[in-house]
Scaffold this motif. Structure first.
Motif, mmCIF file in Angstrom:
data_model
loop_
_atom_site.group_PDB
_atom_site.id
_atom_site.type_symbol
_atom_site.label_atom_id
_atom_site.label_comp_id
_atom_site.label_asym_id
_atom_site.label_seq_id
_atom_site.Cartn_x
_atom_site.Cartn_y
_atom_site.Cartn_z
ATOM 1 N N ILE A 1 9.067 7.766 -15.370
ATOM 2 C CA ILE A 1 8.104 8.974 -14.778
ATOM 3 C C ILE A 1 6.967 7.701 -14.953
ATOM 4 O O ILE A 1 6.538 6.741 -15.053
ATOM 5 C CB ILE A 1 7.870 9.549 -16.070
ATOM 6 N N LYS A 2 6.175 8.068 -13.148
ATOM 7 C CA LYS A 2 4.935 8.089 -12.442
ATOM 8 C C LYS A 2 3.933 8.757 -12.849
ATOM 9 O O LYS A 2 4.476 10.055 -12.361
ATOM 10 C CB LYS A 2 5.747 6.733 -11.254
ATOM 11 N N GLY A 3 2.792 8.194 -11.284
ATOM 12 C CA GLY A 3 2.270 9.145 -10.959
ATOM 13 C C GLY A 3 0.740 9.904 -11.776
ATOM 14 O O GLY A 3 0.404 9.607 -13.128
ATOM 15 N N ILE B 1 10.933 10.665 -12.092
ATOM 16 C CA ILE B 1 10.079 12.130 -12.503
ATOM 17 C C ILE B 1 8.302 11.223 -11.708
ATOM 18 O O ILE B 1 7.830 10.312 -12.450
ATOM 19 C CB ILE B 1 9.389 12.406 -13.420
ATOM 20 N N ASP B 2 7.988 11.920 -10.665
ATOM 21 C CA ASP B 2 6.540 11.447 -10.255
ATOM 22 C C ASP B 2 5.880 12.205 -10.509
ATOM 23 O O ASP B 2 5.611 14.046 -9.142
ATOM 24 C CB ASP B 2 7.075 11.044 -9.178
ATOM 25 N N GLY B 3 4.525 12.612 -11.107
ATOM 26 C CA GLY B 3 3.786 13.652 -11.642
ATOM 27 C C GLY B 3 2.342 13.579 -9.835
ATOM 28 O O GLY B 3 1.622 12.496 -10.838
ATOM 29 N N GLY B 4 2.701 13.239 -8.747
ATOM 30 C CA GLY B 4 1.488 13.086 -8.010
ATOM 31 C C GLY B 4 0.912 14.201 -7.207
ATOM 32 O O GLY B 4 1.731 15.160 -7.980
ATOM 33 N N THR B 5 0.430 14.158 -6.416
ATOM 34 C CA THR B 5 0.232 15.761 -5.807
ATOM 35 C C THR B 5 1.461 16.275 -5.828
ATOM 36 O O THR B 5 0.856 17.754 -5.913
ATOM 37 C CB THR B 5 -0.145 15.323 -4.153
ATOM 38 N N LEU C 1 0.554 -1.268 -0.146
ATOM 39 C CA LEU C 1 0.345 -0.182 0.018
ATOM 40 C C LEU C 1 0.884 1.567 -0.003
ATOM 41 O O LEU C 1 1.822 1.797 1.012
ATOM 42 C CB LEU C 1 -1.095 -0.023 1.148
ATOM 43 N N GLU C 2 0.788 2.274 -0.943
ATOM 44 C CA GLU C 2 1.128 3.375 -1.555
ATOM 45 C C GLU C 2 0.144 4.543 -1.011
ATOM 46 O O GLU C 2 -0.666 4.942 -1.316
ATOM 47 C CB GLU C 2 2.297 4.098 -2.224
ATOM 48 N N ILE C 3 0.880 5.282 0.230
ATOM 49 C CA ILE C 3 -0.216 6.426 1.467
ATOM 50 C C ILE C 3 0.166 7.562 0.393
ATOM 51 O O ILE C 3 1.476 7.872 0.752
ATOM 52 C CB ILE C 3 -0.638 6.314 2.660
ATOM 53 N N ILE D 1 9.275 8.417 1.597
ATOM 54 C CA ILE D 1 9.756 6.670 1.599
ATOM 55 C C ILE D 1 9.389 6.863 -0.241
ATOM 56 O O ILE D 1 10.164 5.952 -0.989
ATOM 57 C CB ILE D 1 9.180 6.401 2.655
ATOM 58 N N ASP D 2 8.631 7.664 -0.791
ATOM 59 C CA ASP D 2 7.798 6.584 -1.727
ATOM 60 C C ASP D 2 9.083 7.130 -3.182
ATOM 61 O O ASP D 2 8.990 6.684 -3.984
ATOM 62 C CB ASP D 2 6.525 8.563 -2.270
ATOM 63 N N ARG D 3 9.342 8.956 -2.586
ATOM 64 C CA ARG D 3 10.580 8.867 -3.899
ATOM 65 C C ARG D 3 11.761 8.134 -3.441
ATOM 66 O O ARG D 3 12.248 7.571 -4.641
ATOM 67 C CB ARG D 3 11.342 10.186 -3.687
#
Ligand SMILES: Nc1ncnc2c1ncn2[C@@H]1O[C@H](COP(=O)(O)OP(=O)(O)O)[C@@H](O)[C@H]1O
Ligand SMILES: CC(C)(COP(=O)(O)O)[C@@H](O)C(=O)NCCC(=O)O
Ligand SMILES: [K+]
Length: 276
Positions: A234-236, A141-145, A17-19, A121-123
């Protein structure tokens, strides 16, 4: 499935689970193979309690539509499944403390060198997952919040990175922190806006999108200048939107990107499997 084989199958199941700051991202593993993923909103505390109760079947194999009936397409298993959590939202992490078989991932489990103590921790996991799957040097590259850049060199040593408001967050701040700007909805954005827009909504879209894309291009160029053999993944949740625009504006650059939403899960898999 013979019972011995079935038990083996069952005991190998585990959940990741990724929060994140917008949503929950789930993955179901059987041993080292990723069986399925899904995104959900944050779950109410009552639902979390219920999931920890071994009588609760997460919706597989039972008539009742379970919370994850599509996500857990496995025959009824002995629950609760082992749950590994990577969280950047402490308040949400705390809700899972009562889950009977939970392990919260920490930075010291990640073999990257030169990590600083407040690194997300996500990075770290996404970078580890990408580097271990496609090789180092690696820029994620994480296109998240938040939109993040996180990089490591060929020696799996953290080079560093950057953090800025993600696409959604930028529109929310414009809509909420100004007197008369509208709340631009992401789904409204169907194509690249004109750079020099002649209405408010497109002016907002232009401002956010062109500067974000220019920023991504700038970071990628700086990365390749430092590490000409460096890879980029790239993710997110905004990865597809960003990628489509990058393909329009910078096709060469876009085609070199590794697009992989599950980078964090690959990072978790490497670490969990190493400890099994
Ligand atoms: N169903 C969705 N709910 C929330 N955000 C979404 C959704 N689909 C796409 N997005 C986009 O994904 C971004 C959030 O990225 P994501 O990686 O899901 O967040 P987190 O930071 O929680 O990991 C938001 O900016 C939003 O534009
Ligand atoms: C920058 C983040 C908020 C991104 O999280 P997300 O957008 O995925 O929710 C997260 O990586 C975080 O809380 N980082 C801690 C600070 C740092 O990485 O330096
Ligand atoms: K994220």
């Amino acid at each position: 499935m013979k019972s011995q084989q079935y038990l083996k199958h069952i005991e190998n199941q585990w959940l990741a689970l990724e929060i994140g700051n917008s949503r929950l991202h789930w993955a179901l593993f059987v041993g080292e193979s990723l069986k399925s993923t899904c995104d959900t909103e944050y779950l109410p505390e009552s639902v979390i309690q219920q999931l920890g109760n071994s009588q609760t079947n997460w919706g597989v194999g039972s008539g009742k539509k379970g919370i994850f009936s599509t996500f857990l397409p496995l025959p009824p298993a002995s629950y609760p499944l082992p749950l590994f959590i990577a969280s950047v939202v402490p308040k949400q992490t705390a809700l899972w403390e009562s889950y009977p078989d939970v392990r919260v991932m920490t930075l010291d489990q990640i073999p990257l060198k030169n990590i600083y103590p407040t690194l997300g921790i996500d990075r770290a996991l996404a970078l580890w997952g990408a580097g271990m799957t496609w090789g180092f040097p690696m820029l994620v590259i994480d296109g998240g919040t938040a939109l993040t850049f996180t990089a490591a060199d060929a020696e799996q040593t953290l080079v560093g990175g950057a953090i800025l408001p993600g696409v959604g967050l930028q529109f929310v701040s414009l809509g909420q922190k100004t007197g008369q700007l509208p709340q631009v909805k992401m789904e409204e954005i169907t194509s690249l806006p004109p750079r020099f827009a002649l209405n408010t909504a497109e002016a907002m879209q232009s401002g956010v999108i062109y500067t974000l894309l220019a920023g991504i291009k700038d970071f990628i160029e700086a990365w390749l200048c430092l590490f000409p053999d460096g890879k980029i993944a790239i993710k997110g949740g905004d990865r597809i939107l960003l990628l489509n625009y990058l393909q329009t504006l910078y096709p060469e650059m876009a085609s070199s990107l590794i697009v992989e939403p599950n980078l964090i899960f690959w990072g978790m898999q490497k670490i969990v499997m190493a400890t099994k």
